[in-house]
Scaffold this motif. Structure first.
Motif, short mmCIF file in Angstrom:
data_model
loop_
_atom_site.label_atom_id
_atom_site.label_comp_id
_atom_site.label_asym_id
_atom_site.label_seq_id
_atom_site.Cartn_x
_atom_site.Cartn_y
_atom_site.Cartn_z
N MET A 80 0.82 -1.21 0.00
CA MET A 80 0.00 0.00 0.00
C MET A 80 0.86 1.26 0.00
O MET A 80 1.87 1.33 0.68
CB MET A 80 -0.93 0.01 1.21
CG MET A 80 -1.97 -1.09 1.18
SD MET A 80 -3.18 -0.95 2.49
CE MET A 80 -4.40 -2.14 1.91
N GLU A 81 0.41 2.23 -0.76
CA GLU A 81 1.15 3.49 -0.89
C GLU A 81 0.55 4.50 0.09
O GLU A 81 -0.26 5.36 -0.26
CB GLU A 81 1.10 3.97 -2.33
CG GLU A 81 1.81 2.98 -3.26
CD GLU A 81 1.82 3.41 -4.71
OE1 GLU A 81 2.90 3.36 -5.34
OE2 GLU A 81 0.75 3.79 -5.22
N LEU A 82 0.99 4.36 1.33
CA LEU A 82 0.54 5.20 2.44
C LEU A 82 1.73 5.77 3.17
O LEU A 82 2.82 5.21 3.15
CB LEU A 82 -0.28 4.37 3.44
CG LEU A 82 -1.61 3.78 3.02
CD1 LEU A 82 -2.09 2.81 4.10
CD2 LEU A 82 -2.65 4.87 2.81
N ARG A 83 1.51 6.90 3.87
CA ARG A 83 2.47 7.41 4.82
C ARG A 83 1.77 7.47 6.17
O ARG A 83 0.84 8.24 6.37
CB ARG A 83 2.98 8.80 4.41
CG ARG A 83 3.81 8.79 3.15
CD ARG A 83 5.08 7.96 3.31
NE ARG A 83 5.83 7.86 2.06
CZ ARG A 83 5.67 6.90 1.15
NH1 ARG A 83 4.78 5.95 1.36
NH2 ARG A 83 6.38 6.86 0.06
N LYS B 144 -0.40 8.11 -0.83
CA LYS B 144 0.69 8.61 -1.67
C LYS B 144 0.82 7.75 -2.93
O LYS B 144 1.76 6.97 -3.08
CB LYS B 144 2.00 8.61 -0.88
CG LYS B 144 2.07 9.65 0.23
CD LYS B 144 2.07 11.06 -0.35
CE LYS B 144 2.16 12.12 0.72
NZ LYS B 144 2.19 13.48 0.13
N PRO B 145 -0.12 7.89 -3.85
CA PRO B 145 -0.07 7.09 -5.08
C PRO B 145 1.23 7.30 -5.85
O PRO B 145 1.69 8.44 -6.02
CB PRO B 145 -1.27 7.60 -5.89
CG PRO B 145 -2.19 8.22 -4.88
CD PRO B 145 -1.28 8.79 -3.83
N GLY B 146 1.84 6.20 -6.26
CA GLY B 146 3.06 6.27 -7.05
C GLY B 146 4.33 6.43 -6.25
O GLY B 146 5.42 6.44 -6.82
N GLN B 147 4.22 6.51 -4.91
CA GLN B 147 5.41 6.73 -4.08
C GLN B 147 5.82 5.51 -3.26
O GLN B 147 6.75 5.58 -2.46
CB GLN B 147 5.18 7.93 -3.16
CG GLN B 147 4.98 9.24 -3.91
CD GLN B 147 4.96 10.45 -3.00
OE1 GLN B 147 5.56 10.44 -1.93
NE2 GLN B 147 4.25 11.49 -3.41
N GLY B 148 5.13 4.40 -3.45
CA GLY B 148 5.53 3.18 -2.77
C GLY B 148 5.11 3.13 -1.32
O GLY B 148 4.46 4.03 -0.79
#
Length: 355
Positions: free
Chosen positions: A251-254, A327-331
């Motif tokens: 999932m692209e989360l922070r 954070k789509p696209g940021q891993g």
């Protein structure tokens, strides 16, 4: 132990008074409970509200639902169901900033609770330069920077007094990474084998770590489960942490400022029943695996693979999403993954030391 899938609010329509949340070991002070302690009341933060709405609405985040407290939204001041179908409670100020979450510790007779701060980055992207510097220093001078976790606070119930012994936030801030195994051992004590503890009564006012009860060499505190109960609980907790780690890696989360909350039963009788339930679940899963051997299985069985349920002797949840962002696209959040890897290593070490 309450089932996380239950969102029935029909029992909350009678007047209920707000009460202090007795077992808060981390986060900002002042949380309250209602509904005989089954719900936690906390002030909503826009990003946290957005996160809960996202996991309810977004198929890509649906797998996270079982790993966060059940979100019940806002309750109104009328003592009846609203037109939107949301239960209301008398005696609560009609404040749109109040949000209501499942109290995952409700239903435990003696809830041993650990709050673990996750991640190596402790500041949000919109933090002021001053706060960013302060949070960078906090990570640098605590275990957050090196290990990706910090023991925010925890409590372990006394077998003798039936009261929780609490380790305050200052303990987790003061230890180095090499001392984390000792901290984990203090939260998962084996009965009658815990000299030199750093545990304090619930009403203790923190002054200096050197003055904490239990730090005197050889002093024994009547805490902990027998090994026969603690080991299977530890192994099941480890399995849940691994599942959360594997899920977050996709999932692209922070998850800035989020925590992992671990609760397990400290009452021997209830823990024994829970361990028996875990064994039955494992036997059932093994039977199902044999039945579907050679086939693909199905998606529903994967979702139900957790050891947690209404009879489980433990709960593991991600909590505190006031600074969580998609954070789509940021891993994936590598700092959080690092922290979960550290925790998995600590759990492995604790299991090995007492098995």
């Amino acid at each position: 132990m309450a089932d996380n899938d239950s969102t029935d609010t029909s029992s909350l329509t009678s007047p209920t008074e707000l009460q202090p949340f007795t077992y808060q070991v981390g986060g900002h002070e002042g949380m309250q409970v209602i509904g005989e302690g089954s719900l936690i009341v906390k002030t909503v933060v826009p990003l946290e509200l957005q996160f809960y709405q996202n996991i309810l609405a977004s198929p890509s985040l649906a797998a996270l639902r079982r790993w966060v407290p059940t979100y019940l939204g806002n309750l109104r001041l009328e003592g009846k169901n609203t037109a939107e179908g949301i239960a209301s409670i008398e005696g609560i100020s009609e404040n749109e900033k109040d949000e209501f979450l499942e109290n995952v510790a409700h239903g435990f007779r003696k809830p041993n609770i650990l709050d673990i701060k996750l991640g190596t980055v402790l500041y949000d992207e919109d933090a002021t330069p001053q706060k960013r510097e302060r949070m960078e220093n906090k990570a640098r001078y605590t275990t957050s920077g090196e290990a990706g976790i910090r023991l925010t606070g925890f409590q372990v119930f006394s077998n003798k007094t039936r009261q929780p012994l609490v380790v305050p936030k200052q303990y987790g801030r003061s230890i180095c990474t090499a001392e984390l195994p000792a901290g984990i051992a203090r939260f998962f004590p084996v009965y009658d084998s815990m000299p030199n503890l750093c545990l304090v009564p619930l009403t203790y006012t923190y002054h200096t770590l050197s003055g904490l009860p239990g730090t005197e060499t050889g002093e024994q505190l009547d805490v902990g489960l027998p090994k026969t109960l603690l080991v299977p609980i530890l192994r099941s907790i480890r399995k849940s942490v691994q599942e959360i780690r594997d899920l977050l890696s996709t999932m692209e989360l922070r998850l800035v400022g989020s925590s992992l909350l671990i609760v397990y039963e400290g009452d021997w009788d209830r823990a024994e029943l829970g361990v028996q339930w875990l064994a039955e679940q494992l036997a059932s899963m093994n039977t199902e695996d044999e039945d579907i051997e050679g086939s693909e299985g199905d998606e529903e069985s994967d979702e139900d693979s957790s050891d947690e349920g209404s009879e489980s002797p433990f709960v593991v949840r991600l909590i505190d999403f006031a600074h969580t962002r998609l954070k789509p696209g940021q891993g994936a959040d590598v700092g959080v993954l690092k922290g979960l890897d550290s925790l998995l290593g600590l759990l492995d070490g604790r299991i090995a030391s007492i098995s």
